[in-house]
Write an enzyme that holds these catalytic residues in place. Structure first.
Site, short mmCIF file in Angstrom:
data_model
loop_
_atom_site.label_atom_id
_atom_site.label_comp_id
_atom_site.label_asym_id
_atom_site.label_seq_id
_atom_site.Cartn_x
_atom_site.Cartn_y
_atom_site.Cartn_z
N HIS A 1 4.79 0.14 -0.06
CA HIS A 1 5.54 -0.67 0.89
C HIS A 1 4.65 -1.78 1.45
O HIS A 1 3.43 -1.73 1.32
CB HIS A 1 6.13 0.20 2.01
CG HIS A 1 5.13 1.09 2.69
ND1 HIS A 1 4.63 2.23 2.11
CD2 HIS A 1 4.53 1.00 3.90
CE1 HIS A 1 3.77 2.81 2.94
NE2 HIS A 1 3.69 2.07 4.03
N ARG B 1 7.48 -8.99 14.98
CA ARG B 1 7.90 -7.65 14.56
C ARG B 1 6.87 -6.66 15.09
O ARG B 1 5.67 -6.87 14.95
CB ARG B 1 8.00 -7.60 13.04
CG ARG B 1 8.35 -6.27 12.51
CD ARG B 1 8.93 -6.34 11.08
NE ARG B 1 9.45 -5.02 10.79
CZ ARG B 1 8.70 -4.03 10.32
NH1 ARG B 1 7.44 -4.23 10.01
NH2 ARG B 1 9.22 -2.84 10.14
N HIS C 1 0.85 -1.19 0.00
CA HIS C 1 0.00 0.00 0.00
C HIS C 1 0.89 1.25 0.00
O HIS C 1 2.07 1.17 0.30
CB HIS C 1 -0.90 0.03 1.24
CG HIS C 1 -0.12 0.18 2.52
ND1 HIS C 1 0.49 -0.89 3.15
CD2 HIS C 1 0.18 1.27 3.27
CE1 HIS C 1 1.12 -0.46 4.22
NE2 HIS C 1 0.96 0.85 4.32
N ASP D 1 0.84 5.09 1.96
CA ASP D 1 0.14 5.81 3.01
C ASP D 1 -0.53 7.02 2.36
O ASP D 1 0.00 7.58 1.39
CB ASP D 1 1.12 6.27 4.10
CG ASP D 1 1.82 5.08 4.76
OD1 ASP D 1 1.22 3.98 4.81
OD2 ASP D 1 2.96 5.24 5.22
C1 LIG Z 1 -4.37 8.17 9.83
C2 LIG Z 1 -4.47 7.00 9.25
C3 LIG Z 1 -3.57 6.53 8.19
C4 LIG Z 1 -4.12 5.14 7.88
C5 LIG Z 1 -5.58 5.30 8.18
C6 LIG Z 1 -5.52 6.00 9.53
O1 LIG Z 1 -6.77 6.55 9.88
C7 LIG Z 1 -5.07 5.01 10.60
C8 LIG Z 1 -4.43 3.77 9.97
C9 LIG Z 1 -3.51 4.09 8.82
C10 LIG Z 1 -3.25 2.91 7.93
C11 LIG Z 1 -2.18 1.93 8.43
C12 LIG Z 1 -2.04 0.78 7.43
C13 LIG Z 1 -2.01 1.25 5.99
C14 LIG Z 1 -3.10 2.31 5.70
C15 LIG Z 1 -3.15 2.64 4.21
C16 LIG Z 1 -4.40 1.86 6.26
O2 LIG Z 1 -5.30 1.32 5.68
O3 LIG Z 1 -4.47 2.23 7.59
C17 LIG Z 1 -2.86 3.50 6.61
C18 LIG Z 1 -3.86 4.63 6.47
C19 LIG Z 1 -3.48 5.71 5.51
O4 LIG Z 1 -2.31 5.97 5.26
O5 LIG Z 1 -4.43 6.32 5.04
O1 LIG Z 2 5.29 -2.18 9.94
C1 LIG Z 2 5.85 -1.36 9.22
O2 LIG Z 2 7.04 -1.15 9.25
C2 LIG Z 2 5.01 -0.58 8.23
C3 LIG Z 2 3.69 -0.17 8.76
C4 LIG Z 2 2.92 0.60 7.76
O3 LIG Z 2 3.23 0.60 6.59
C5 LIG Z 2 1.75 1.38 8.17
O4 LIG Z 2 1.37 1.33 9.35
O5 LIG Z 2 1.20 2.08 7.30
FE LIG Z 3 2.17 2.18 5.52
#
Ligand SMILES: C=C1C[C@]23C[C@@]1(O)CC[C@H]2[C@@]12CCC[C@@](C)(C(=O)O1)[C@H]2[C@@H]3C(=O)O
Ligand SMILES: O=C(O)CCC(=O)C(=O)O
Ligand SMILES: [Fe+2]
Length: 358
Positions: free
Chosen positions: A282, A292, A220, A222
């Site tokens: 990533h 981890r 994905h 961010d």
């Molecule tokens: C602030 C945020 C970024 C995130 C969505 C969230 O509300 C909290 C979780 C975050 C995360 C972590 C895993 C990957 C990701 C794409 C997801 O689905 O949840 C990211 C979100 C993001 O970057 O939008």
């Molecule tokens: O675990 C990690 O190092 C990456 C976590 C991550 O990509 C995320 O929380 O968006």
């Molecule tokens: Fe991420």
């Protein structure tokens, strides 16, 4: 906690991940080719010293070429990081029945659960997460540890206080590297801290008997401006390297370098820089022996702030590549369009023509 909620969360119940073999619900081998990453020394992700005299240039180059880099000499005490790591460990070591008491339910954005992107995939990830929002942290910690909740909350607050200025500094350096002056930055949303929002997400990837058949966190990008990542020293994060002079698109393992953080560029920084900075894809892999743990600290705009390409980067030859969007709007688009969300924001030929005709 109803069984319905646990299914929605995509957390697997049996004995909190202590499987001897991989259940079908977690087996990605038919879907996912697990392309292996290059050995670390073949392809090196930039490691940037924040005291480097050429800091701005190095950050700009890393954001353009990689979209990910490591920072050293960041000023955050290892002692704080050790205490932070111990509390993350303490959280995920709780029995699953206890963690489910603070499960993230639909419509809430804090608490325990599967990966927020899990609904996009037919299989469960080898993953547990905990989303932190300041407003609900105290109540949730009290449910998890009725006799000692304050040590968790205190370390989280201490960590946030330390990491916030670091994130602001990084965003500032990135915009400087794009050629804006200090005065120009003051007039952008990056120069106005009231326009920035942060959010913390804790991640756990339990050890797995057959790591090649599972996925820790699926690939994905961010969505925010950037994420600063802490991890417990166990390798597993991989980034998708764009095709370049030395080879085709490939997965690269992020090295574990003591006393560093990983910094990822997100979608909104790509938009803000009008496509110059690379929003890095990533994923996290898992391993046979070690759990981890990581903590992603996301920086993005406040929920009502629209982000579009910086006007200072526009010129006769360069128009905006994307239409402005808010963070929640982009997250919503990602939840259905996944990796095509940004594509749908592109100022394409048709829209340009419409504008010219208007
Ligand atoms: C602030 C945020 C970024 C995130 C969505 C969230 O509300 C909290 C979780 C975050 C995360 C972590 C895993 C990957 C990701 C794409 C997801 O689905 O949840 C990211 C979100 C993001 O970057 O939008
Ligand atoms: O675990 C990690 O190092 C990456 C976590 C991550 O990509 C995320 O929380 O968006
Ligand atoms: Fe991420």
């Amino acid at each position: 906690m109803s069984s319905q909620a646990s299914v929605d969360l995509k957390i697997h119940q049996p004995k909190n991940f202590r499987f001897n073999s991989i259940p079908d619900s977690h087996d990605w081998s038919d879907l996912y080719d697990h392309p292996s990453a290059l050995p670390i020394d073949m392809d090196s992700i930039p490691v940037i010293d924040l005291n480097d005299p050429k800091l701005i240039d190095k950050i700009g180059k890393a954001c353009e070429e990689w979209g990910v880099f490591l920072i050293r000499n960041h000023g955050i005490e290892p002692e704080l990081l050790n205490r932070f790591g111990s509390q993350i460990h303490r959280l995920f070591a709780l029995p699953v029945e206890v963690k489910l008491k603070v499960a993230k339910t639909q419509g809430t954005d804090s608490g325990y659960g599967g990966a927020p992107i899990s609904h996009l995939f037919p299989k469960f990830m080898w993953y547990e997460g905990f989303a932190i929002q300041t407003g609900s942290l105290f109540d949730q910690a009290q449910i998890l540890w009725p006799d000692d909740y304050s040590s968790f909350c205190a370390v989280i607050e201490e960590y946030k206080k330390a990491i916030n200025p670091l994130g602001y500094r990084l965003m500032h350096l990135m915009i400087l590297s794009l050629g804006l002056t200090e005065e120009e930055i003051d007039n952008t949303l990056i120069g106005d801290s009231s326009k920035i929002k942060n959010s913390m997400h804790l991640n756990s990837y339990p050890a797995c008997p057959d790591p090649d058949r599972v996925v820790g966190l699926a690939p994905h990008t961010d969505t925010g401006f950037l994420a600063v990542l802490y991890h417990n020293g166990v390798s597993g994060l991989q980034v998708l390297r764009r095709k370049d002079d030395i080879g085709p698109t490939r997965w690269v393992t992020v090295p574990v370098v003591p006393n560093t953080f990983v910094v990822n560029i997100g979608d909104l920084m790509h938009v803000l820089s009008n496509g110059r900075f690379h929003n890095v894809v990533h994923r996290s892999t898992v391993n046979k022996t070690n759990q981890r743990l990581s903590a992603a600290y996301f920086f993005g705009p406040q929920i009502d702030v629209k982000v579009g390409p910086l006007s200072e980067l526009m010129g006769p030859e360069q128009g905006p590549l994307y239409r402005p969007v808010t963070w929640p709007e982009l997250q919503k688009m990602k939840s259905t369009l996944y990796d095509k969300a940004l594509e749908s924001l592109k100022v394409d030929g048709k829209i340009e023509e419409l504008r010219k005709g208007a």
